[in-house]
Design an enzyme around this catalytic site. Structure first.
Site, PDB file in Angstrom:
ATOM      1  N   ASP A   7      33.671  44.666  57.312  1.00  0.00           N
ATOM      2  CA  ASP A   7      32.607  45.618  56.406  1.00  0.00           C
ATOM      3  C   ASP A   7      33.411  46.989  56.585  1.00  0.00           C
ATOM      4  O   ASP A   7      34.051  47.554  57.442  1.00  0.00           O
ATOM      5  CB  ASP A   7      31.127  45.760  56.863  1.00  0.00           C
ATOM      6  CG  ASP A   7      31.082  46.156  58.563  1.00  0.00           C
ATOM      7  OD1 ASP A   7      32.083  46.495  58.997  1.00  0.00           O
ATOM      8  OD2 ASP A   7      29.878  45.525  58.835  1.00  0.00           O
ATOM      9  N   GLU A  30      34.557  40.142  60.824  1.00  0.00           N
ATOM     10  CA  GLU A  30      33.269  40.936  60.783  1.00  0.00           C
ATOM     11  C   GLU A  30      33.709  42.013  59.723  1.00  0.00           C
ATOM     12  O   GLU A  30      32.921  42.998  59.950  1.00  0.00           O
ATOM     13  CB  GLU A  30      32.826  41.293  62.113  1.00  0.00           C
ATOM     14  CG  GLU A  30      32.654  39.931  63.074  1.00  0.00           C
ATOM     15  CD  GLU A  30      32.021  40.583  64.168  1.00  0.00           C
ATOM     16  OE1 GLU A  30      31.397  41.764  64.464  1.00  0.00           O
ATOM     17  OE2 GLU A  30      31.974  39.776  65.505  1.00  0.00           O
TER      18      GLU A  30
HETATM   19  O1  9MR Z   1      25.025  41.822  62.983  1.00  0.00           O
HETATM   20  C1  9MR Z   1      24.314  41.458  64.210  1.00  0.00           C
HETATM   21  C2  9MR Z   1      23.154  42.094  64.520  1.00  0.00           C
HETATM   22  O2  9MR Z   1      22.243  41.709  63.374  1.00  0.00           O
HETATM   23  C3  9MR Z   1      22.394  42.251  65.667  1.00  0.00           C
HETATM   24  O3  9MR Z   1      21.438  43.001  65.691  1.00  0.00           O
HETATM   25  C4  9MR Z   1      23.586  43.026  66.907  1.00  0.00           C
HETATM   26  C5  9MR Z   1      23.075  42.758  68.205  1.00  0.00           C
HETATM   27  O4  9MR Z   1      23.975  43.106  69.130  1.00  0.00           O
HETATM   28  O5  9MR Z   1      24.749  41.969  66.678  1.00  0.00           O
HETATM   29  C6  9MR Z   1      25.262  42.060  65.192  1.00  0.00           C
HETATM   30  O6  9MR Z   1      26.512  41.295  65.347  1.00  0.00           O
HETATM   31  C7  9MR Z   1      27.450  42.023  66.065  1.00  0.00           C
HETATM   32  C8  9MR Z   1      28.643  41.028  66.557  1.00  0.00           C
HETATM   33  O7  9MR Z   1      27.977  39.822  66.977  1.00  0.00           O
HETATM   34  C9  9MR Z   1      29.517  41.162  67.440  1.00  0.00           C
HETATM   35  N1  9MR Z   1      30.258  42.226  66.855  1.00  0.00           N
HETATM   36  C10 9MR Z   1      29.572  43.390  66.587  1.00  0.00           C
HETATM   37  C11 9MR Z   1      28.350  42.833  65.517  1.00  0.00           C
HETATM   38  C12 9MR Z   1      27.730  44.126  65.010  1.00  0.00           C
HETATM   39  O8  9MR Z   1      27.156  44.740  65.990  1.00  0.00           O
END
Ligand code: 9MR
Length: 349
Positions: free
Chosen positions: A265, A263
């Site tokens: 960034d 993930e």
């Molecule tokens: O990027 C995702 C965001 O759009 C959602 O609102 C969020 C909800 O919890 O989740 C984000 O993605 C997460 C990922 O699934 C797990 N690791 C952390 C990421 C960033 O929060």
């Protein structure tokens, strides 16, 4: 004096323009994207709404990346919104779209404590009934995407920063053995899928990382298939140091787990200050990305599952809305123009 200043500025302008032209060549003169330069997959998280409404987003996703992680639509609230009622529409359309272009699909995520549907949060049942609920959820999804999804984040974010197990609803209802069971269920549903444990701060927090590694080694010693670790890499230009990241990679491969930078960034404003945008800010971001990629290049090939960015443009990054702060963590700016960190990857791959 005036003349010197003018000369310097002119020279600077010429360098700048020729530099820009060189960089522009990467994107305008060739249809070759990031992934074509790489010996391991380069991925992005995909937001289905952007994909369906934004042609630039769609074309960047196809041109630059060869591994796709659905950002939200594989999560429990999206796939099983009601008990035993699975909603495949969006997920199927995303999967078949990218498979047409031979992209790898990474499944995120089967068991997590967030983005659960209300019925799971409210569910009343014995530990055995909870285990069955988890089994049906995992196996229905894994079987549905058999031969389509290459790998799964089976369990997501199960540890606290102090290395203890997070007291998730799954742990409360099933007990500490829920992680092992989740991996067993996933493997039973598709023995060919690669199975990952995914978490954040594993690159920076050795206590958490050691706990994760000892749990996963323990599972593996007992015959449970665990292929790799998703090291999320929500990092910043302030922290952690590239050397800490390199140590994390070395420790994980020493234990023979594949590494997915799952993930990635790079925040340029982790403290949420009023920032002044400058070339040096974005160069710093690019340099950190460069050293992350160089460190990843050092990993033996069999452990390189790939690098996935958590989105395409700064505009849509989860960081802005989640932390409510100004930030620019991704490869493309708000107008979908590549940033210095994008060009940096070509130089280090
Ligand atoms: O990027 C995702 C965001 O759009 C959602 O609102 C969020 C909800 O919890 O989740 C984000 O993605 C997460 C990922 O699934 C797990 N690791 C952390 C990421 C960033 O929060």
């Amino acid at each position: 004096m005036l003349k010197t200043k003018f000369t310097i500025n002119l020279t600077f302008l010429v360098i700048l323009i020729s530099g820009c032209q060189r960089e522009e060549n990467y994107i305008t003169n060739s249809s070759i994207g990031l992934f074509s330069y790489s010996s391991y997959p380069i991925g992005t998280a995909i937001d289905i709404n952007e994909l369906e409404s934004n042609a630039i987003y769609k074309s960047i996703s196809l041109k630059e990346f060869n591994s796709i992680t659905p950002e939200n639509i594989f999560k429990a609230e999206a796939l099983q919104p009601k008990p035993l009622t699975f909603n495949w529409t969006e997920a199927d359309s995303l999967v078949s779209f990218f498979l047409t272009y031979n992209k790898r699909i990474h499944g995120h995520t089967l068991i997590w404590h967030n983005q659960l549907p209300q019925w799971i949060i409210d569910y009343q049942g014995s530990p055995y009934e909870w285990e069955q609920l988890m089994k049906v959820h995992i196996q229905t999804i894994v079987k549905h995407f058999k031969n389509k999804v290459t790998a799964w984040d089976v369990v997501n974010e199960a540890f606290n920063e102090d290395g203890t197990l997070r007291n998730t609803i799954w742990k409360q209802k099933i007990g500490v053995g829920y992680i092992e069971k989740a991996f067993l269920f996933a493997n039973e549903a598709n023995p060919n899928a690669l199975l990952f444990y995914n978490d954040y701060n594993l690159e920076s927090n050795p206590i958490k990382r050691n706990s994760v590694l000892s749990l996963l080694k323990n599972l593996r010693n007992r015959g449970v298939k665990v292929d790799g670790i998703g090291v999320q890499m929500h990092v910043s230009t302030y922290y952690p140091e590239p050397t800490q990241i390199a140590i994390a990679f070395q420790e994980i491969i020493a234990d023979k787990f594949k590494i997915h930078l799952s993930e990635l960034d790079i925040s340029v404003n982790p403290l949420g200050k009023n920032i002044i945008l400058s070339e040096s800010l974005f160069n710093e971001q690019a340099n950190l990305l460069g050293s992350i990629v160089l460190n990843y290049n050092q990993i033996p090939k069999q452990y390189q599952y790939g690098i996935t960015f958590w989105g395409i443009s700064d505009k849509n990054s989860w960081i802005r809305s989640f932390y409510n702060r100004e930030d620019y963590p991704l490869l493309y700016d708000d107008n979908y123009m590549p940033k210095p960190c994008y060009y940096k990857i070509f130089k280090v791959l």
